[in-house]
Design a protein around this motif. Sequence first.
Motif, PDB file in Angstrom:
ATOM      1  N   ARG A  98       0.837  -1.201   0.000  1.00 27.04           N
ATOM      2  CA  ARG A  98       0.000   0.000   0.000  1.00 27.04           C
ATOM      3  C   ARG A  98       0.876   1.257   0.000  1.00 27.04           C
ATOM      4  NH1 ARG A  98      -1.843  -3.077   4.167  1.00 27.04           N
ATOM      5  NH2 ARG A  98      -1.346  -1.486   5.723  1.00 27.04           N
ATOM      6  N   PRO A  99       1.614   1.491  -1.094  1.00 24.58           N
ATOM      7  CA  PRO A  99       2.513   2.653  -1.116  1.00 24.58           C
ATOM      8  C   PRO A  99       1.783   3.984  -1.036  1.00 24.58           C
ATOM      9  CG  PRO A  99       2.364   1.650  -3.299  1.00 24.58           C
ATOM     10  CD  PRO A  99       1.696   0.713  -2.346  1.00 24.58           C
ATOM     11  N   GLU A 100       0.516   4.043  -1.500  1.00 22.24           N
ATOM     12  CA  GLU A 100      -0.240   5.288  -1.393  1.00 22.24           C
ATOM     13  C   GLU A 100      -0.448   5.663   0.085  1.00 22.24           C
ATOM     14  OE1 GLU A 100      -2.102   3.011  -4.962  1.00 22.24           O
ATOM     15  OE2 GLU A 100      -1.279   2.537  -2.980  1.00 22.24           O
ATOM     16  N   GLU A 101      -0.745   4.659   0.904  1.00 23.52           N
ATOM     17  CA  GLU A 101      -0.931   4.913   2.334  1.00 23.52           C
ATOM     18  C   GLU A 101       0.376   5.364   2.964  1.00 23.52           C
ATOM     19  OE1 GLU A 101      -1.917   2.444   6.431  1.00 23.52           O
ATOM     20  OE2 GLU A 101      -2.650   1.656   4.526  1.00 23.52           O
ATOM     21  N   ALA A 102       1.474   4.695   2.599  1.00 19.39           N
ATOM     22  CA  ALA A 102       2.788   5.089   3.134  1.00 19.39           C
ATOM     23  C   ALA A 102       3.102   6.528   2.753  1.00 19.39           C
ATOM     24  CB  ALA A 102       3.873   4.146   2.617  1.00 19.39           C
ATOM     25  N   ALA A 103       2.817   6.903   1.509  1.00 16.34           N
ATOM     26  CA  ALA A 103       3.091   8.267   1.047  1.00 16.34           C
ATOM     27  C   ALA A 103       2.261   9.278   1.834  1.00 16.34           C
ATOM     28  CB  ALA A 103       2.797   8.385  -0.442  1.00 16.34           C
ATOM     29  N   SER A 104       1.026   8.937   2.135  1.00 15.63           N
ATOM     30  CA  SER A 104       0.162   9.834   2.892  1.00 15.63           C
ATOM     31  C   SER A 104       0.714  10.069   4.293  1.00 15.63           C
ATOM     32  CB  SER A 104      -1.249   9.251   2.967  1.00 15.63           C
ATOM     33  OG  SER A 104      -2.086  10.051   3.767  1.00 15.63           O
ATOM     34  N   LEU A 105       1.274   9.024   4.905  1.00 11.56           N
ATOM     35  CA  LEU A 105       1.824   9.135   6.255  1.00 11.56           C
ATOM     36  C   LEU A 105       3.175   9.853   6.266  1.00 11.56           C
ATOM     37  CD1 LEU A 105       0.983   5.509   7.438  1.00 11.56           C
ATOM     38  CD2 LEU A 105      -0.274   7.604   7.993  1.00 11.56           C
ATOM     39  N   LEU A 106       3.941   9.656   5.205  1.00 11.98           N
ATOM     40  CA  LEU A 106       5.257  10.289   5.101  1.00 11.98           C
ATOM     41  C   LEU A 106       5.176  11.738   4.642  1.00 11.98           C
ATOM     42  CD1 LEU A 106       7.212   7.373   3.399  1.00 11.98           C
ATOM     43  CD2 LEU A 106       7.846   8.417   5.589  1.00 11.98           C
ATOM     44  N   GLY A 107       4.138  12.046   3.887  1.00 13.36           N
ATOM     45  CA  GLY A 107       4.045  13.363   3.285  1.00 13.36           C
ATOM     46  C   GLY A 107       4.651  13.419   1.898  1.00 13.36           C
ATOM     47  N   GLU A 108       5.148  12.298   1.403  1.00 13.65           N
ATOM     48  CA  GLU A 108       5.731  12.180   0.073  1.00 13.65           C
ATOM     49  C   GLU A 108       5.882  10.691  -0.237  1.00 13.65           C
ATOM     50  OE1 GLU A 108      10.025  13.235  -0.083  1.00 13.65           O
ATOM     51  OE2 GLU A 108       9.770  13.657   2.040  1.00 13.65           O
TER      52      GLU A 108
END
Length: 318
Positions: A180-190
Motif C-alpha cells: 500500500r505505497p499510497e498509504e505510506a506516502a500519505s503518512l510520510l508526506g511524500e
Amino acid sequence: MEIISLQYPIADAAAVKHSKPKTLAIGHFDGVHRGHQNVIAQAVASARANGLQGAVMTFHPHPKEVLGRSGQYQVSLTPLEDKVERFRKLGVEVVYIVQFDLEFAGVTPAEFVDFVLRPLQVKRAVVGFDFTFGARGAGKPETLWALGEPDIGVEIVEPFIQDGDKVSSTRIREALIGGRPEEAASLLGEPYEVRGVVVRGEGRGRKLGYPTANIQQESGFFIPRQGVYAIMAEVEGKRIPGVLNIGVKPTFHDNLPEPVMEAHLFDFNADIYGETVSIQFIAFLRTEKKFGSIDELIAQIHADGDQARALLSAYNKK
C-alpha cells in the motif's frame, strides 16, 4: 545547516565550546514522517519566536541494533544522509548526530540532561509524547520536564493523528509490507523512496522488447513487498515514469536466493549503467507470478505498462 557528530562524553567536543542557545527537537525520527515533521516544525517555530537556534538531535545507529534487539527492528525507512536532508528542508539550523554505543546506552536520564543537553546550551527541548531516553528507556517526557528545571523548558508534542490512528514508522512499514505505497506516502508526506545503482543484469528484458534497469539498492533502505509497481524514477536529473518489479523472476528461476529490483522506464533508452537512480513507489499493481510461456509474460508486461502509464498520468496531474 551545520551537521555535528558527537560521541559521549561530549565535554571536550568543539561543539560544546562554540554552542549557542537553542531549541532542540530530540528523537530517532526514522522516516521523518508527518508526526516527526510536526515535532521538528514546533521546535523550529519555538526557536524563531525566542531568538534561539533551531536544532535537531538524532541517534545513529538505531539503539536496538546496538542493544542486540535487531530482531525487533527492521532496516530504517530513511538512511541517515536522507534523514539529515529532510531536516534541512524543515528549516533546521543545526543537526547533532549522537553515536549510540554501549557507553551512551548506559547514560542515566539525569546524566543526559546534565552532560549532554546543558553543555549544548539547550534552552527548550521539544519531544514527542512517547519519547524515552536514558538507560533502559527510563526517562519519559515528564522526566525530562522535571530534570530540565529551571533552565530547560520542555514542550511535549501530542500524537499526529491521521485516519483515526497516530502516524508512526511501524504503521508506514506495515503499509509497505502490505503493498500500500499510497498509504505510506500519505503518512510520510511524500512517496516512499529507495536509491540504488544501475548494474548489468541478464539482458532478458531487452530481448523481450522491454529493456530494464537492474537496480542494486543501497544499504539502509527498507524494501517494500515483492511485486510490480508503478514508479517515478529520477536519473541524471530527470524524472521518468515507469514500472518496477521486486522479486525472484519465477518464470526463469526456481531458486533465486535474493529478490532483485528491475525497472522499465517509459520512452527512455539512454545507457545509465553505473548511474544512481532514485525510485519513488506510487502504486502497487500486482504480485509476482510464474507464467506458463514467454508470450503470457510479454502480454502481462504490456498490460502492466498500460496500467502504470494511466495511473502515473493521473498522479502527475495532481
